[in-house]
Write a protein that holds these residues in place. Sequence first.
Motif, PDB file in Angstrom:
ATOM      1  N   UNK A 153       0.834  -1.200   0.000  1.00  0.00           N
ATOM      2  CA  UNK A 153       0.000   0.000   0.000  1.00  0.00           C
ATOM      3  C   UNK A 153       0.874   1.258   0.000  1.00  0.00           C
ATOM      4  N   UNK A 154       1.483   1.536  -1.158  1.00  0.00           N
ATOM      5  CA  UNK A 154       2.328   2.726  -1.253  1.00  0.00           C
ATOM      6  C   UNK A 154       1.489   3.994  -1.310  1.00  0.00           C
ATOM      7  N   UNK A 155       2.124   5.139  -1.076  1.00  0.00           N
ATOM      8  CA  UNK A 155       1.473   6.424  -1.295  1.00  0.00           C
ATOM      9  C   UNK A 155       1.173   6.552  -2.787  1.00  0.00           C
ATOM     10  N   UNK A 156      -0.051   6.978  -3.126  1.00  0.00           N
ATOM     11  CA  UNK A 156      -0.442   7.078  -4.527  1.00  0.00           C
ATOM     12  C   UNK A 156      -1.053   8.444  -4.807  1.00  0.00           C
ATOM     13  N   UNK A 157      -0.678   9.026  -5.947  1.00  0.00           N
ATOM     14  CA  UNK A 157      -1.275  10.263  -6.438  1.00  0.00           C
ATOM     15  C   UNK A 157      -1.825  10.017  -7.843  1.00  0.00           C
ATOM     16  N   UNK A 158      -3.120  10.271  -8.010  1.00  0.00           N
ATOM     17  CA  UNK A 158      -3.777  10.156  -9.309  1.00  0.00           C
ATOM     18  C   UNK A 158      -3.981  11.557  -9.877  1.00  0.00           C
ATOM     19  N   UNK A 159      -3.514  11.803 -11.098  1.00  0.00           N
ATOM     20  CA  UNK A 159      -3.662  13.107 -11.745  1.00  0.00           C
ATOM     21  C   UNK A 159      -4.355  12.905 -13.077  1.00  0.00           C
ATOM     22  N   UNK A 160      -5.427  13.686 -13.312  1.00  0.00           N
ATOM     23  CA  UNK A 160      -6.251  13.423 -14.489  1.00  0.00           C
ATOM     24  C   UNK A 160      -6.939  14.694 -14.950  1.00  0.00           C
ATOM     25  N   UNK A 161      -6.970  14.932 -16.261  1.00  0.00           N
ATOM     26  CA  UNK A 161      -7.704  16.060 -16.817  1.00  0.00           C
ATOM     27  C   UNK A 161      -9.181  15.736 -16.944  1.00  0.00           C
ATOM     28  N   UNK A 162     -10.045  16.685 -16.575  1.00  0.00           N
ATOM     29  CA  UNK A 162     -11.476  16.401 -16.644  1.00  0.00           C
ATOM     30  C   UNK A 162     -12.033  16.507 -18.067  1.00  0.00           C
ATOM     31  N   UNK A 163     -11.175  16.874 -19.030  1.00  0.00           N
ATOM     32  CA  UNK A 163     -11.578  16.925 -20.434  1.00  0.00           C
ATOM     33  C   UNK A 163     -10.835  15.863 -21.252  1.00  0.00           C
ATOM     34  N   UNK A 164     -10.358  14.823 -20.592  1.00  0.00           N
ATOM     35  CA  UNK A 164      -9.590  13.771 -21.260  1.00  0.00           C
ATOM     36  C   UNK A 164     -10.508  12.955 -22.168  1.00  0.00           C
ATOM     37  N   UNK A 165     -10.287  12.978 -23.498  1.00  0.00           N
ATOM     38  CA  UNK A 165     -11.142  12.231 -24.421  1.00  0.00           C
ATOM     39  C   UNK A 165     -10.743  10.763 -24.561  1.00  0.00           C
ATOM     40  N   UNK A 166      -9.581  10.411 -24.039  1.00  0.00           N
ATOM     41  CA  UNK A 166      -9.072   9.049 -24.171  1.00  0.00           C
ATOM     42  C   UNK A 166      -9.422   8.207 -22.950  1.00  0.00           C
ATOM     43  N   UNK A 167      -9.168   8.765 -21.768  1.00  0.00           N
ATOM     44  CA  UNK A 167      -9.463   8.080 -20.513  1.00  0.00           C
ATOM     45  C   UNK A 167     -10.326   9.014 -19.665  1.00  0.00           C
ATOM     46  N   UNK A 168     -11.568   8.657 -19.497  1.00  0.00           N
ATOM     47  CA  UNK A 168     -12.495   9.516 -18.750  1.00  0.00           C
ATOM     48  C   UNK A 168     -12.028   9.713 -17.320  1.00  0.00           C
ATOM     49  N   UNK A 169     -12.283  10.898 -16.779  1.00  0.00           N
ATOM     50  CA  UNK A 169     -11.916  11.167 -15.391  1.00  0.00           C
ATOM     51  C   UNK A 169     -12.690  10.275 -14.434  1.00  0.00           C
ATOM     52  N   UNK A 170     -13.797   9.698 -14.902  1.00  0.00           N
ATOM     53  CA  UNK A 170     -14.547   8.755 -14.063  1.00  0.00           C
ATOM     54  C   UNK A 170     -13.672   7.574 -13.651  1.00  0.00           C
ATOM     55  N   UNK A 171     -12.731   7.192 -14.530  1.00  0.00           N
ATOM     56  CA  UNK A 171     -11.832   6.084 -14.197  1.00  0.00           C
ATOM     57  C   UNK A 171     -10.987   6.434 -12.981  1.00  0.00           C
ATOM     58  N   UNK A 172     -10.520   7.682 -12.915  1.00  0.00           N
ATOM     59  CA  UNK A 172      -9.737   8.111 -11.755  1.00  0.00           C
ATOM     60  C   UNK A 172     -10.580   8.116 -10.496  1.00  0.00           C
ATOM     61  N   UNK A 173     -11.801   8.609 -10.602  1.00  0.00           N
ATOM     62  CA  UNK A 173     -12.687   8.688  -9.432  1.00  0.00           C
ATOM     63  C   UNK A 173     -12.982   7.294  -8.892  1.00  0.00           C
ATOM     64  N   UNK A 174     -13.292   6.353  -9.791  1.00  0.00           N
ATOM     65  CA  UNK A 174     -13.598   4.985  -9.364  1.00  0.00           C
ATOM     66  C   UNK A 174     -12.370   4.299  -8.760  1.00  0.00           C
ATOM     67  N   UNK A 175     -11.211   4.544  -9.368  1.00  0.00           N
ATOM     68  CA  UNK A 175      -9.980   3.958  -8.844  1.00  0.00           C
ATOM     69  C   UNK A 175      -9.685   4.486  -7.447  1.00  0.00           C
ATOM     70  N   UNK A 176      -9.855   5.789  -7.253  1.00  0.00           N
ATOM     71  CA  UNK A 176      -9.609   6.386  -5.946  1.00  0.00           C
ATOM     72  C   UNK A 176     -10.539   5.786  -4.899  1.00  0.00           C
ATOM     73  N   UNK A 177     -11.807   5.653  -5.238  1.00  0.00           N
ATOM     74  CA  UNK A 177     -12.781   5.086  -4.301  1.00  0.00           C
ATOM     75  C   UNK A 177     -12.421   3.649  -3.936  1.00  0.00           C
ATOM     76  N   UNK A 178     -12.003   2.874  -4.948  1.00  0.00           N
ATOM     77  CA  UNK A 178     -11.654   1.476  -4.707  1.00  0.00           C
ATOM     78  C   UNK A 178     -10.408   1.360  -3.838  1.00  0.00           C
ATOM     79  N   UNK A 179      -9.425   2.238  -4.073  1.00  0.00           N
ATOM     80  CA  UNK A 179      -8.197   2.200  -3.275  1.00  0.00           C
ATOM     81  C   UNK A 179      -8.476   2.619  -1.833  1.00  0.00           C
ATOM     82  N   UNK A 180      -9.293   3.625  -1.660  1.00  0.00           N
ATOM     83  CA  UNK A 180      -9.653   4.051  -0.307  1.00  0.00           C
ATOM     84  C   UNK A 180     -10.378   2.941   0.443  1.00  0.00           C
TER      85      UNK A 180
END
Length: 229
Positions: A153-180
């Motif tokens: 369980x290392x320290x993790x920082x997720x950085x994501x643009x909310x206008x990303x057309x390739x990888x939706x920012x929803x992926x970051x939000x879901x990943x953060x929730x799952x890690x928490x």
Amino acid sequence: MEIKEGPCLAAMSCGKPVYLVVLLDEPGATDAKLIDIAINWQPTLLKADFLLAEAPLPGKEPNSRKWFETEGKSTNEIQAGIKEAAAVFNAFLDEMLAKRRLDDSHLALVGFSQGADIALHVGLRRPKTMGGVVAFSGTYSAGEAASAEIAAKPQILLIHGDADPVASIDAMIKTKEALKAVDVPVKSMSRKGVGHLIDDDGVMGCESFLAKALIKPKVKKEGHDHDHE
């Protein structure tokens, strides 16, 4: 499948490096984008080597590389490709750390796009906890993040643009929730109006995170973090 050493920015301080930051580029990258960005982090991490790991698979463009196949692949096939690349990358990390006589606590990973997915997958499964992981514009699934395979369980920082057309920012939000949900120490930094790229604020946010994650005793606490959601 083989991962080779790419360009390296050697530690600016005298003597052997005390830290190792391994960079994992995006799929299709035809130049060393992350290694160029890492120049900005050198003055803060004077004792760190910054090393670009070259992705193991050939990309569509000449001289380009990618970490795993996605085109025409099912979710299960993509996950299998991630696991295959991660196994090879783990061996690569062991070799690079042994070469510098460092352990995982002195290691950080910074990945972009597919590189972010591999960095998160490996960072959560190393036998020993590394210093930290920064994931730019990743698509790491919540199911993978919550996997029973998590060993570290290392320290993790997720950085994501909310206008990303390739990888939706929803992926970051879901990943953060799952890690928490599994008590992984994770923070996020959403970038308003930013697409599938790394902007200046993302560069600075990564720099601050790496300093805190790797050289904790020497870094003063700041009055804010990068949890901008």
